[in-house]
Design a protein around this motif. Structure first.
Motif, PDB file in Angstrom:
ATOM      1  N   ARG A 443      12.479   3.998  -6.174  1.00  0.00           N
ATOM      2  CA  ARG A 443      10.765   4.385  -6.682  1.00  0.00           C
ATOM      3  C   ARG A 443      11.371   5.597  -7.843  1.00  0.00           C
ATOM      4  O   ARG A 443      10.715   5.754  -8.158  1.00  0.00           O
ATOM      5  CB  ARG A 443      10.011   4.902  -5.135  1.00  0.00           C
ATOM      6  CG  ARG A 443       8.766   5.090  -6.417  1.00  0.00           C
ATOM      7  CD  ARG A 443       8.060   5.101  -4.441  1.00  0.00           C
ATOM      8  NE  ARG A 443       7.606   4.171  -3.082  1.00  0.00           N
ATOM      9  CZ  ARG A 443       6.693   2.769  -3.380  1.00  0.00           C
ATOM     10  NH1 ARG A 443       6.287   2.711  -4.117  1.00  0.00           N
ATOM     11  NH2 ARG A 443       6.606   2.232  -1.973  1.00  0.00           N
ATOM     12  N   LEU A 464       2.317   2.163  -1.716  1.00  0.00           N
ATOM     13  CA  LEU A 464       1.778   3.167  -1.263  1.00  0.00           C
ATOM     14  C   LEU A 464       0.383   3.825  -0.896  1.00  0.00           C
ATOM     15  O   LEU A 464      -0.589   3.202  -1.584  1.00  0.00           O
ATOM     16  CB  LEU A 464       2.642   4.926  -2.323  1.00  0.00           C
ATOM     17  CG  LEU A 464       4.043   4.391  -2.270  1.00  0.00           C
ATOM     18  CD1 LEU A 464       4.149   5.909  -3.462  1.00  0.00           C
ATOM     19  CD2 LEU A 464       4.435   4.668  -1.249  1.00  0.00           C
ATOM     20  N   HIS A 469       0.696   7.799  -6.330  1.00  0.00           N
ATOM     21  CA  HIS A 469       2.157   8.008  -6.614  1.00  0.00           C
ATOM     22  C   HIS A 469       2.652   6.229  -6.450  1.00  0.00           C
ATOM     23  O   HIS A 469       3.713   5.783  -6.578  1.00  0.00           O
ATOM     24  CB  HIS A 469       2.965   8.515  -5.216  1.00  0.00           C
ATOM     25  CG  HIS A 469       2.409   9.901  -5.600  1.00  0.00           C
ATOM     26  ND1 HIS A 469       1.489  10.578  -5.136  1.00  0.00           N
ATOM     27  CD2 HIS A 469       3.078  10.789  -6.238  1.00  0.00           C
ATOM     28  CE1 HIS A 469       1.821  11.756  -5.274  1.00  0.00           C
ATOM     29  NE2 HIS A 469       2.940  12.731  -6.116  1.00  0.00           N
ATOM     30  N   SER A 470       1.540   5.496  -6.824  1.00  0.00           N
ATOM     31  CA  SER A 470       1.494   4.134  -6.477  1.00  0.00           C
ATOM     32  C   SER A 470       2.661   3.274  -7.766  1.00  0.00           C
ATOM     33  O   SER A 470       1.910   2.898  -8.820  1.00  0.00           O
ATOM     34  CB  SER A 470       0.894   3.093  -6.213  1.00  0.00           C
ATOM     35  OG  SER A 470       0.664   1.882  -6.659  1.00  0.00           O
TER      36      SER A 470
END
Ligand code: FAD
Length: 471
Positions: A443, A464, A469-470
């Motif tokens: 990530r 996520l 924050h995906s």
């Protein structure tokens, strides 16, 4: 599925792309439908626009526009992927590489070729034929080289020549913000710097868009093919392991379970014994193969195999491998309307027999037609379910069985995907396979290379909880 991308001006991006690329930037329904799916069972999802760049520089321009308006870009090669990698789950731009179709430099003395990413592997090999060299990685479909790089493809030849990772020497890649980066070199090996080439191989369009590829070529081998049936699946698998351990030169070795053999016998004239079967190709000159054949026959017999049936000529050999290529299509046709859903685990060789037998037991206990084929020399096999896409119960059952196959593979130190890639279908297994820390590091790389999450969002990395924050 979380499909979050940074908020965006899709309409502005479309206007900019149409103004710049004219009739190579298309928004019609039919072209968007064509780019809404690949060959997988995953549901289709249309892009907002399809763009056909002619050069690396044009790809960089498209990336810059996508970056400016924060719109997803999903590279599209031949669309033959089996895990939904090219499906634009968050809409945006489908970047079709089919016009990047030039073979740029054939260097027979260096045994390398440099091509654009949209070149199809069959056409490339046609153009290489007069050199006596070929590119061996063969994913069955007539895939694009860029797609093969991006999925880390392999196929029947991998047991002898390796997979894409071993055969890509360098790349030209366009980054998320439109920079053009060259990785690797024309040299056959290098210890220089971080290995960016292999970072992009298998990254499924999530880290950069591949526009050019330097590939390692190999001499076209002398080959002979043969077939053997086995009393048991376990016998077939253990024969392959013994042949490999004996150091015999296998070019290809493919397993077909007895259900697929039965389909083949209904369709054409190979007239196979109704048993689990191995198709072999051995490489070497006729003298060396003659010497090997007694050893191979003895190993096969030791594992309950029938006498080897050798192809008498090139036509017969071609028919064997063509049958392997089309056999699953025949199986699918036996259930009209069926959808094919292939699994793709790869396990250590010592665990292969158990993995195949457990899978076999699962599918015999289920009512859903399914077939096992395998690149068994690498420990990679596919259980291909022919399920009814409109039957929710059946779909849930395939999902459950496919999950069991992966969980068992991971338990013995294997992988969820030997060659098809993660795409949509294997995201959920990433943490179980690699561990939380390794996924967190992936990530970090993704965020460093694509901070706005515009490159093929929704693929590879698991969801996520926090959509901000995906990636
Ligand atoms: C009948 C059949 C048999 C198959 N057998 C095998 C097999 O034996 N082994 C095997 O490995 N595969 C096999 N496949 C799967 C498929 O052919 C491979 O995954 C192939 O590598 C996909 O190439 P493509 O050009 O079709 O890519 P696509 O399906 O168009 O795309 C695949 C992924 O790569 C990305 N991508 C495509 N081009 C680029 C680019 N230029 N830059 C960055 N990202 C890009 C896409 O966004 C997507 O994530 C088979 C498929 C079929 C239909």
């Amino acid at each position: 599925m979380n499909q979050h991308v940074a908020s965006g001006g899709t309409a502005e991006a479309i206007a900019a792309l149409v103004s710049r690329f004219g009739d190579r930037a298309l928004t019609g329904l039919s072209v968007r439908d064509l780019h809404a799916h690949d060959e997988s069972h995953h549901p289709a999802s249309r892009p907002d626009i399809v763009v056909f760049p002619n050069s690396t520089e044009e790809v960089a321009e498209i990336a810059a526009i996508a970056n400016r308006y924060r719109v997803p870009i999903v590279p599209f090669g031949a669309g033959s992927g089996l895990e939904g990698g090219a499906i634009p789950v968050a809409g945006g731009i489908s970047l079709d590489t089919s016009r990047l179709d030039r073979i740029l430099d054939i260097r027979p003395d260096d045994m390398i070729v440099r091509v654009e990413a949209g070149v199809r592997r069959q056409e490339m090999n046609r153009q290489l034929r007069d050199t006596g060299l070929f590119f061996p990685v063969d994913p069955g479909a007539d895939a694009s080289i860029g797609g093969m790089v991006s999925t880390g493809a392999s196929g029947t030849n991998a047991v002898r020549f390796g997979v894409m990772r071993e055969n890509v020497l360098g790349l030209t890649v366009v980054t998320a913000d439109g920079r053009i980066v060259r990785t690797g070199s024309l040299a056959r090996k290098s210890s220089s710097g971080y290995d960016l080439t292999r970072l992009f191989v298998g990254s499924e369009g999530t880290l950069g868009i591949v526009t050019e590829v330097i590939l390692r070529l190999h001499p076209i081998p002398d080959a002979v093919s043969a077939i053997a049936g086995f009393q048991t699946l376990a016998g077939a698998v253990s024969a392959v392991i013994d042949i490999k351990r004996a150091g015999l030169s296998i070019g290809r070795v493919e397993l077909l379970d007895e259900a697929l053999v039965a389909v083949i016998n209904r369709h054409e004239t190979l007239a196979l014994a109704p048993l689990p079967t191995l198709f072999f190709e051995f490489h070497g000159n006729p003298e060396s193969i003659a010497t090997l054949s007694d050893v191979i026959a003895a190993i096969v017999a030791d594992h309950g195999g029938t006498p080897l049936r050798w192809a008498k000529n090139a036509d017969e050999a071609r028919r064997i491998w063509e049958t392997r290529r089309v056999g699953l299509g025949w199986a699918k046709a036996e259930r009209p309307g069926a959808q094919s859903w292939p699994t793709d685990v790869c396990v250590p060789l010592s665990s292969l027999a158990d993995a195949v037998l457990d899978t076999h037991a699962d599918i015999r206990a289920s009512q859903i037609p399914a077939y096992i084929v395998g690149h068994v020399g690498d420990g990679n096999f596919h259980c291909v379910f022919m399920s009814d896409p409109d039957d929710a119960q059946e779909q849930a059952e395939v999902h459950r069985l496919a999950g069991r196959i992966v969980v068992r593979a991971l338990a013995v130190g294997g992988t969820a995907t030997g060659e098809h890639g993660v795409g949509l279908g294997k995201r959920a297994f990433q943490e179980a396979e690699h561990g939380a820390e390794a996924v967190a590091l992936m990530r970090t790389l993704k965020v460093a290379l694509d901070p706005l999450n515009i490159l093929n969002p929704g693929k590879i990395l698991p969801e996520l909880a926090d959509p901000e924050h995906s990636n």
